[in-house]
Write a protein that holds these residues in place. Structure first.
Motif, PDB file in Angstrom:
ATOM      1  N   ALA A   1      54.034  26.621  46.800  1.00 13.03           N
ATOM      2  CA  ALA A   1      52.980  25.702  47.240  1.00 13.03           C
ATOM      3  C   ALA A   1      52.976  24.439  46.380  1.00 13.03           C
ATOM      4  CB  ALA A   1      51.629  26.409  47.178  1.00 13.03           C
ATOM      5  N   GLU A   2      53.121  24.634  45.079  1.00 11.70           N
ATOM      6  CA  GLU A   2      53.074  23.498  44.168  1.00 11.70           C
ATOM      7  C   GLU A   2      54.211  22.523  44.453  1.00 11.70           C
ATOM      8  OE1 GLU A   2      51.595  24.948  40.243  1.00 11.70           O
ATOM      9  OE2 GLU A   2      53.149  23.526  39.581  1.00 11.70           O
ATOM     10  N   ALA A   3      55.416  23.076  44.653  1.00 14.22           N
ATOM     11  CA  ALA A   3      56.583  22.223  44.886  1.00 14.22           C
ATOM     12  C   ALA A   3      56.431  21.396  46.160  1.00 14.22           C
ATOM     13  CB  ALA A   3      57.849  23.078  44.959  1.00 14.22           C
ATOM     14  N   ARG A   4      55.677  21.908  47.130  1.00 15.33           N
ATOM     15  CA  ARG A   4      55.526  21.192  48.404  1.00 15.33           C
ATOM     16  C   ARG A   4      54.157  20.552  48.558  1.00 15.33           C
ATOM     17  NH1 ARG A   4      58.862  25.023  48.295  1.00 15.33           N
ATOM     18  NH2 ARG A   4      60.772  25.083  49.534  1.00 15.33           N
ATOM     19  N   GLN A   5      53.376  20.627  47.505  1.00 18.67           N
ATOM     20  CA  GLN A   5      51.986  20.139  47.540  1.00 18.67           C
ATOM     21  C   GLN A   5      51.242  20.680  48.756  1.00 18.67           C
ATOM     22  OE1 GLN A   5      52.733  15.915  46.999  1.00 18.67           O
ATOM     23  NE2 GLN A   5      52.034  16.161  44.897  1.00 18.67           N
ATOM     24  N   ALA A   6      51.464  21.966  48.998  1.00 17.32           N
ATOM     25  CA  ALA A   6      50.773  22.635  50.106  1.00 17.32           C
ATOM     26  C   ALA A   6      49.580  23.387  49.527  1.00 17.32           C
ATOM     27  CB  ALA A   6      51.728  23.602  50.795  1.00 17.32           C
ATOM     28  N   LYS A   7      48.624  23.704  50.411  1.00 18.52           N
ATOM     29  CA  LYS A   7      47.405  24.360  49.941  1.00 18.52           C
ATOM     30  C   LYS A   7      47.550  25.877  50.014  1.00 18.52           C
ATOM     31  CE  LYS A   7      42.470  24.066  50.603  1.00 18.52           C
ATOM     32  NZ  LYS A   7      41.435  23.293  51.271  1.00 18.52           N
ATOM     33  N   LEU A   8      47.362  26.539  48.878  1.00 19.23           N
ATOM     34  CA  LEU A   8      47.440  28.005  48.850  1.00 19.23           C
ATOM     35  C   LEU A   8      46.093  28.574  48.421  1.00 19.23           C
ATOM     36  CD1 LEU A   8      49.210  30.640  48.946  1.00 19.23           C
ATOM     37  CD2 LEU A   8      49.505  30.338  46.483  1.00 19.23           C
ATOM     38  N   HIS A   9      45.527  29.458  49.227  1.00 19.04           N
ATOM     39  CA  HIS A   9      44.310  30.181  48.843  1.00 19.04           C
ATOM     40  C   HIS A   9      44.731  31.528  48.262  1.00 19.04           C
ATOM     41  CE1 HIS A   9      41.937  27.499  51.469  1.00 19.04           C
ATOM     42  NE2 HIS A   9      42.875  27.687  52.373  1.00 19.04           N
ATOM     43  N   CYS A  10      43.993  32.006  47.266  1.00 19.42           N
ATOM     44  CA  CYS A  10      44.291  33.332  46.720  1.00 19.42           C
ATOM     45  C   CYS A  10      43.023  34.175  46.759  1.00 19.42           C
ATOM     46  CB  CYS A  10      44.767  33.236  45.273  1.00 19.42           C
ATOM     47  SG  CYS A  10      46.317  32.354  45.118  1.00 19.42           S
ATOM     48  N   VAL A  11      43.147  35.396  47.237  1.00 19.73           N
ATOM     49  CA  VAL A  11      42.017  36.327  47.225  1.00 19.73           C
ATOM     50  C   VAL A  11      42.468  37.561  46.444  1.00 19.73           C
ATOM     51  CG1 VAL A  11      40.557  37.862  48.608  1.00 19.73           C
ATOM     52  CG2 VAL A  11      41.049  35.562  49.431  1.00 19.73           C
ATOM     53  N   GLY A  12      41.736  37.897  45.362  1.00 20.98           N
ATOM     54  CA  GLY A  12      42.044  39.099  44.596  1.00 20.98           C
ATOM     55  C   GLY A  12      41.203  40.241  45.150  1.00 20.98           C
ATOM     56  N   LEU A  13      41.886  41.296  45.585  1.00 24.27           N
ATOM     57  CA  LEU A  13      41.156  42.429  46.166  1.00 24.27           C
ATOM     58  C   LEU A  13      40.179  42.998  45.129  1.00 24.27           C
ATOM     59  CD1 LEU A  13      41.351  43.703  48.948  1.00 24.27           C
ATOM     60  CD2 LEU A  13      42.972  45.360  48.031  1.00 24.27           C
ATOM     61  N   GLY A  14      40.643  43.128  43.886  1.00 23.46           N
ATOM     62  CA  GLY A  14      39.806  43.668  42.815  1.00 23.46           C
ATOM     63  C   GLY A  14      38.580  42.794  42.580  1.00 23.46           C
ATOM     64  N   ARG A  15      38.796  41.504  42.443  1.00 24.37           N
ATOM     65  CA  ARG A  15      37.693  40.586  42.143  1.00 24.37           C
ATOM     66  C   ARG A  15      36.728  40.474  43.327  1.00 24.37           C
ATOM     67  NH1 ARG A  15      40.285  35.743  41.409  1.00 24.37           N
ATOM     68  NH2 ARG A  15      42.027  37.026  40.751  1.00 24.37           N
ATOM     69  N   ALA A  16      37.277  40.356  44.521  1.00 25.26           N
ATOM     70  CA  ALA A  16      36.420  40.118  45.684  1.00 25.26           C
ATOM     71  C   ALA A  16      35.768  41.391  46.212  1.00 25.26           C
ATOM     72  CB  ALA A  16      37.232  39.445  46.794  1.00 25.26           C
ATOM     73  N   TYR A  17      36.465  42.517  46.111  1.00 26.95           N
ATOM     74  CA  TYR A  17      35.938  43.727  46.765  1.00 26.95           C
ATOM     75  C   TYR A  17      35.784  44.922  45.832  1.00 26.95           C
ATOM     76  CZ  TYR A  17      36.696  40.990  50.943  1.00 26.95           C
ATOM     77  OH  TYR A  17      36.642  40.000  51.880  1.00 26.95           O
ATOM     78  N   GLY A  18      36.209  44.767  44.567  1.00 27.81           N
ATOM     79  CA  GLY A  18      35.936  45.815  43.584  1.00 27.81           C
ATOM     80  C   GLY A  18      36.936  46.949  43.498  1.00 27.81           C
ATOM     81  N   PHE A  19      38.067  46.848  44.169  1.00 29.38           N
ATOM     82  CA  PHE A  19      39.100  47.888  44.014  1.00 29.38           C
ATOM     83  C   PHE A  19      40.469  47.278  44.298  1.00 29.38           C
ATOM     84  CE2 PHE A  19      37.688  47.944  48.404  1.00 29.38           C
ATOM     85  CZ  PHE A  19      38.865  47.957  49.113  1.00 29.38           C
ATOM     86  N   THR A  20      41.492  47.892  43.681  1.00 35.16           N
ATOM     87  CA  THR A  20      42.867  47.454  43.951  1.00 35.16           C
ATOM     88  C   THR A  20      43.535  48.502  44.849  1.00 35.16           C
ATOM     89  OG1 THR A  20      43.734  48.681  42.076  1.00 35.16           O
ATOM     90  CG2 THR A  20      43.027  46.405  41.635  1.00 35.16           C
ATOM     91  N   VAL A  21      44.731  48.201  45.324  1.00 35.18           N
ATOM     92  CA  VAL A  21      45.437  49.165  46.188  1.00 35.18           C
ATOM     93  C   VAL A  21      45.761  50.479  45.441  1.00 35.18           C
ATOM     94  CG1 VAL A  21      47.666  49.576  47.355  1.00 35.18           C
ATOM     95  CG2 VAL A  21      46.276  47.581  47.937  1.00 35.18           C
ATOM     96  N   PRO A  22      46.288  50.418  44.191  1.00 35.35           N
ATOM     97  CA  PRO A  22      46.563  51.697  43.511  1.00 35.35           C
ATOM     98  C   PRO A  22      45.283  52.509  43.267  1.00 35.35           C
ATOM     99  CG  PRO A  22      47.736  49.897  42.436  1.00 35.35           C
ATOM    100  CD  PRO A  22      46.828  49.267  43.441  1.00 35.35           C
ATOM    101  N   GLU A  23      44.180  51.831  42.946  1.00 34.17           N
ATOM    102  CA  GLU A  23      42.914  52.560  42.745  1.00 34.17           C
ATOM    103  C   GLU A  23      42.468  53.222  44.042  1.00 34.17           C
ATOM    104  OE1 GLU A  23      41.330  49.463  39.313  1.00 34.17           O
ATOM    105  OE2 GLU A  23      40.328  49.496  41.269  1.00 34.17           O
ATOM    106  N   ALA A  24      42.506  52.464  45.113  1.00 34.38           N
ATOM    107  CA  ALA A  24      42.071  53.015  46.408  1.00 34.38           C
ATOM    108  C   ALA A  24      42.952  54.201  46.781  1.00 34.38           C
ATOM    109  CB  ALA A  24      42.137  51.943  47.482  1.00 34.38           C
ATOM    110  N   SER A  25      44.242  54.060  46.567  1.00 31.94           N
ATOM    111  CA  SER A  25      45.174  55.122  46.932  1.00 31.94           C
ATOM    112  C   SER A  25      44.877  56.399  46.144  1.00 31.94           C
ATOM    113  CB  SER A  25      46.598  54.625  46.653  1.00 31.94           C
ATOM    114  OG  SER A  25      47.483  55.689  46.624  1.00 31.94           O
TER     115      SER A  25
END
Ligand code: AMP
Ligand code: FES
Ligand code: ZN
Ligand code: ZN
Length: 303
Positions: A98-122
């Motif tokens: 994204a940086e190299a192309r000056q494109a917009k990238l959104h990031c959503v962290g599952l842990g931060r936003a919803y309180g669990f990660t994939v390994p934890e949920a699993s």
């Protein structure tokens, strides 16, 4: 081996098309395939805001690269699934792109936003990681796109991915999934944003070649949980058939789209309504994602 267009030195042979291309004619061929898919399935137009789900892998970064080259309004969404070293490394590839192309990238962290990660949920649900992972990704893509006003979500699924999923669904006669297996899933008034897969005509080998020749830097390692997955077995089986009989994957997948998929449509028409917790569309009272996160995160903690 010579390019069928200019007789120059070919860099890739495509047996399924009886073709070989030099670098420039391969780019032309590849981009034409993507453009044809976008047009044939009426995926989106220049006025649409597209959210490209980028994993840091070759397919989704190539897709983003091609859409930006075409001049579409395409932003990226990276979902941090919290998987060991794999997630930070793949997120880094998406950010660098994204940086190299000056494109917009959104990031959503599952842990931060919803309180669990994939390994934890699993671990807590005692389910293979791919199950909470797939559910969470689909949920976040749709919710984010809807909240941020995107018209369409594009993913990097290629011909090999889709043919392998189709084979699995046929072997188990998953009628509901068969009905939804298509390169476009239309938006639904109850809150599903349109989903599209513009790379379905192209193989994994073609997207890898495009990435390398265009200098798209992607994460080469697979997710550590993908080892031994059924989908890999199906891909291997199809690769065997393809090497004996080039074009098999395309015939299977596009034959299904053209001749069979319509027959399963009624299985997908269950009524949708907003989830009682989060408002996202679901066929039950509370959506599958909320049911999962209620088991993982105490309600008092909020989401
Ligand atoms: P997969 O589910 O890994 O086969 O990936 C299929 C498609 O889903 C990719 O081509 C991406 O478009 C998207 N995708 C997979 N993982 C992520 C992620 N962590 N963040 C955003 N998009 C993803
Ligand atoms: Fe989802 Fe590996 S990327 S479990
Ligand atoms: Zn050429
Ligand atoms: Zn919900």
């Amino acid at each position: 081996m010579k390019c069928i267009q200019c007789r120059g030195k070919a860099v890739i042979e495509l047996r399924q098309h009886n073709s070989a291309f030099c670098r420039d004619h391969f780019f032309e061929y590849f981009e034409r395939q993507v453009q044809r898919t976008i047009e044939k399935f009426r995926m989106f137009g220049p006025q649409d805001r597209i959210l490209v789900a980028v994993s840091g892998g070759k397919d989704s970064l190539v897709l983003w690269d091609v859409l930006l080259r075409f001049g579409y309004q395409a932003d990226g969404l990276y979902v941090d699934l919290g998987i060991g070293d794999y997630s930070p490394a793949s997120g880094e590839k998406a950010r660098a792109f994204a940086e190299a192309r000056q494109a917009k990238l959104h990031c959503v962290g599952l842990g931060r936003a919803y309180g669990f990660t994939v390994p934890e949920a699993s671990a807590r649900l005692r389910r293979v990681p791919c199950s909470p992972c797939g559910l969470s990704k689909r949920y976040v893509f749709n919710r984010f796109a809807r909240e941020q006003g995107y018209d369409v979500v594009a993913t990097g699924h290629n011909l090999d991915d889709e043919a392998a999923v189709l084979l699995g669904n046929l072997l188990h006669w998953n009628e509901g999934y068969l009905a939804r297996q298509y390169p476009v899933l239309e938006a639904h008034e109850d809150g599903f944003v349109r989903k599209v897969k513009p790379l379905v005509r192209l193989t994994e080998r073609e997207t890898a070649a495009y990435a390398v020749l265009r200098g798209v830097d992607y994460i080469v390692e697979e997710c550590p949980f993908s080892r031994g997955a059924q989908s890999i077995l199906y891909k291997e089986a199809l690769n065997k058939l393809e090497s004996e009989s080039p074009g098999t994957k395309r015939q299977l997948l596009f034959g299904f789209y053209e001749r069979a998929r319509e027959r399963f449509r009624s299985a997908a028409d269950a009524a949708l309504h907003p989830c009682a917790r989060c408002g996202q569309p679901t066929t039950s009272e509370v959506c599958a994602f909320c049911r999962m996160s209620e088991r993982l995160v105490p309600v008092t903690q909020g989401r």
